[in-house]
Design an enzyme around this catalytic site. Structure first.
Site, PDB file in Angstrom:
ATOM      1  N   GLU A  63      -5.929   7.010  -0.703  1.00 55.12           N
ATOM      2  CA  GLU A  63      -5.953   5.997  -0.006  1.00 55.12           C
ATOM      3  C   GLU A  63      -6.664   4.556  -0.286  1.00 55.12           C
ATOM      4  O   GLU A  63      -6.243   3.543  -0.356  1.00 55.12           O
ATOM      5  CB  GLU A  63      -6.376   6.211   1.549  1.00 55.12           C
ATOM      6  CG  GLU A  63      -5.601   7.206   2.270  1.00 55.12           C
ATOM      7  CD  GLU A  63      -4.142   6.819   2.447  1.00 55.12           C
ATOM      8  OE1 GLU A  63      -3.917   5.715   2.614  1.00 55.12           O
ATOM      9  OE2 GLU A  63      -3.238   7.825   2.686  1.00 55.12           O
ATOM     10  N   HIS A 115       1.632   4.300  -3.011  1.00 57.19           N
ATOM     11  CA  HIS A 115       1.736   5.835  -3.071  1.00 57.19           C
ATOM     12  C   HIS A 115       3.041   6.326  -3.837  1.00 57.19           C
ATOM     13  O   HIS A 115       2.872   7.301  -4.545  1.00 57.19           O
ATOM     14  CB  HIS A 115       1.590   6.293  -1.675  1.00 57.19           C
ATOM     15  CG  HIS A 115       0.381   6.249  -0.941  1.00 57.19           C
ATOM     16  ND1 HIS A 115      -0.884   6.523  -1.287  1.00 57.19           N
ATOM     17  CD2 HIS A 115       0.071   5.664   0.308  1.00 57.19           C
ATOM     18  CE1 HIS A 115      -1.638   6.411  -0.493  1.00 57.19           C
ATOM     19  NE2 HIS A 115      -1.325   5.951   0.503  1.00 57.19           N
ATOM     20  N   HIS A 130       0.898  -1.331  -0.127  1.00 57.07           N
ATOM     21  CA  HIS A 130       0.062   0.115   0.082  1.00 57.07           C
ATOM     22  C   HIS A 130       0.978   1.209  -0.016  1.00 57.07           C
ATOM     23  O   HIS A 130       0.473   2.115  -0.901  1.00 57.07           O
ATOM     24  CB  HIS A 130      -0.948   0.007   1.222  1.00 57.07           C
ATOM     25  CG  HIS A 130      -1.635   1.279   1.513  1.00 57.07           C
ATOM     26  ND1 HIS A 130      -2.920   1.523   1.282  1.00 57.07           N
ATOM     27  CD2 HIS A 130      -1.143   2.482   2.023  1.00 57.07           C
ATOM     28  CE1 HIS A 130      -3.140   2.593   1.514  1.00 57.07           C
ATOM     29  NE2 HIS A 130      -2.154   3.350   2.064  1.00 57.07           N
ATOM     30  N   GLU A 131       1.938   1.354   1.024  1.00 55.81           N
ATOM     31  CA  GLU A 131       2.783   2.568   0.925  1.00 55.81           C
ATOM     32  C   GLU A 131       3.538   2.665  -0.348  1.00 55.81           C
ATOM     33  O   GLU A 131       3.609   3.851  -0.664  1.00 55.81           O
ATOM     34  CB  GLU A 131       3.641   2.258   2.305  1.00 55.81           C
ATOM     35  CG  GLU A 131       2.842   2.487   3.655  1.00 55.81           C
ATOM     36  CD  GLU A 131       1.883   3.605   3.703  1.00 55.81           C
ATOM     37  OE1 GLU A 131       2.458   4.763   3.251  1.00 55.81           O
ATOM     38  OE2 GLU A 131       0.957   3.530   4.213  1.00 55.81           O
TER      39      GLU A 131
END
Length: 305
Positions: free
Chosen positions: A220, A146, A142-143
């Site tokens: 997100e 980004h 997930h990070e």
């Protein structure tokens, strides 16, 4: 977006462009108000704002790590953490970011850096203690999404521009009150000028605040979706989200307050008791909305869609 195996998101790209454009307009309006009402200080204010913007852009990774008490760790110092990051890089064809650990019991993670070459992915010791390797992989994917989507750099600039727009007009108000308006107290236009500066300040801050919050909530969801599709394990990410949100509720309020300034960059927000995640002003979508999206992706993957 850089050429990786992360799923692209045209919706995120268009939102980032629109947000930056609108924030640019807000910034121009704020600067214009400064030139009109306190022209003698305008160039100084612009120079200071430019210096802070450059510092924020080029040193955001170092400043964020410093503020969160994070440090870069080597593969020898954190072999399991580096192993997870290496697996994600192999799956995504993304360059490996620097890996850092922040010594805090607040279970969370964040990515920072202006591009993939300068990217840093940081996890807290609290997160490492609570998640199993599969859940940790979902969070780190997930990070790193980004970083691949380039929304870290956009959020850094967007947040700064919004704050700067409000501060410029506030400074103009203070200068006007103590440096210029006092000498023209009998001027009947003073009240209107003062009102205009206050209104410009409030409007600039409100618009920038709402734009960055809306972008933050969408990015997100985009990172959740990209991570779930990359790893093929949306249930692992859903498990991590549920676990982290539950554990954060047990963290002392003082510890959460010290971390709330970084909510826009966290995996999940550090919220004190009584705060509603579903608020319009939240940096993140609700947990239910994130879990519903992951459940839908799980169904699609199981059907081979």
């Amino acid at each position: 977006m850089a050429r990786t195996r992360y799923a692209s998101d045209r919706g995120l790209t268009s939102r980032m462009l629109v947000t930056m454009f609108l924030l640019g307009l807000v910034y121009v309006v704020a600067v214009g108000a400064f030139f009109v009402f306190v022209p003698q200080w305008a160039f100084i204010a612009l120079a200071v704002a430019a210096v802070f913007l450059l510092a924020q852009y080029f040193f955001s990774d170092k400043m964020t790590l410093f503020a969160m008490h994070g440090r870069i760790v080597t593969p020898e110092e954190a072999p399991e953490l580096h192993g997870v990051v290496d697996r994600i890089c192999a799956m995504s064809d993304a360059p490996k970011p620097k890996v850092a650990i922040a010594d805090t019991d607040v279970p969370n993670a964040f990515a920072t850096g202006r591009n993939q070459k300068k990217a840093v992915v940081c996890v807290t010791t609290g997160l490492l203690r609570r998640l199993d390797p599969v859940e940790l992989e979902g969070v780190l994917a997930h990070e790193m999404a980004h970083v691949a989507h380039k929304d870290v750099a956009v959020m850094t600039i967007a947040s700064f521009l919004g704050i700067c727009a409000g501060l410029i007009t506030r400074v103009g108000l203070q200068i006007g009150l103590f440096g210029g308006f006092g000498r023209r107290s009998n001027d009947q236009n003073t009240g209107l000028i003062l009102l205009a500066v206050v209104a410009a300040s409030a409007l600039a801050y409100m618009v920038s605040f709402m734009l960055t919050r809306a972008l933050s909530r969408y990015r997100e969801l985009s990172a959740d979706r990209a991570a779930a599709l990359l790893t093929g394990r949306p249930s692992a990410l859903a498990s991590a989200l549920t676990k982290v949100n539950g554990e954060i509720a047990r963290i002392p309020t003082n510890d959460l307050r010290s971390a709330q300034a970084f909510n826009a960059f966290f995996f999940t927000p550090a919220l004190g008791k009584g705060f509603s995640v579903s608020s319009l002003f939240s940096t993140h979508p609700t947990l239910d909305k994130r879990l519903a999206q992951l459940s839908k992706i799980s169904d699609q993957l199981s059907r081979g869609a």
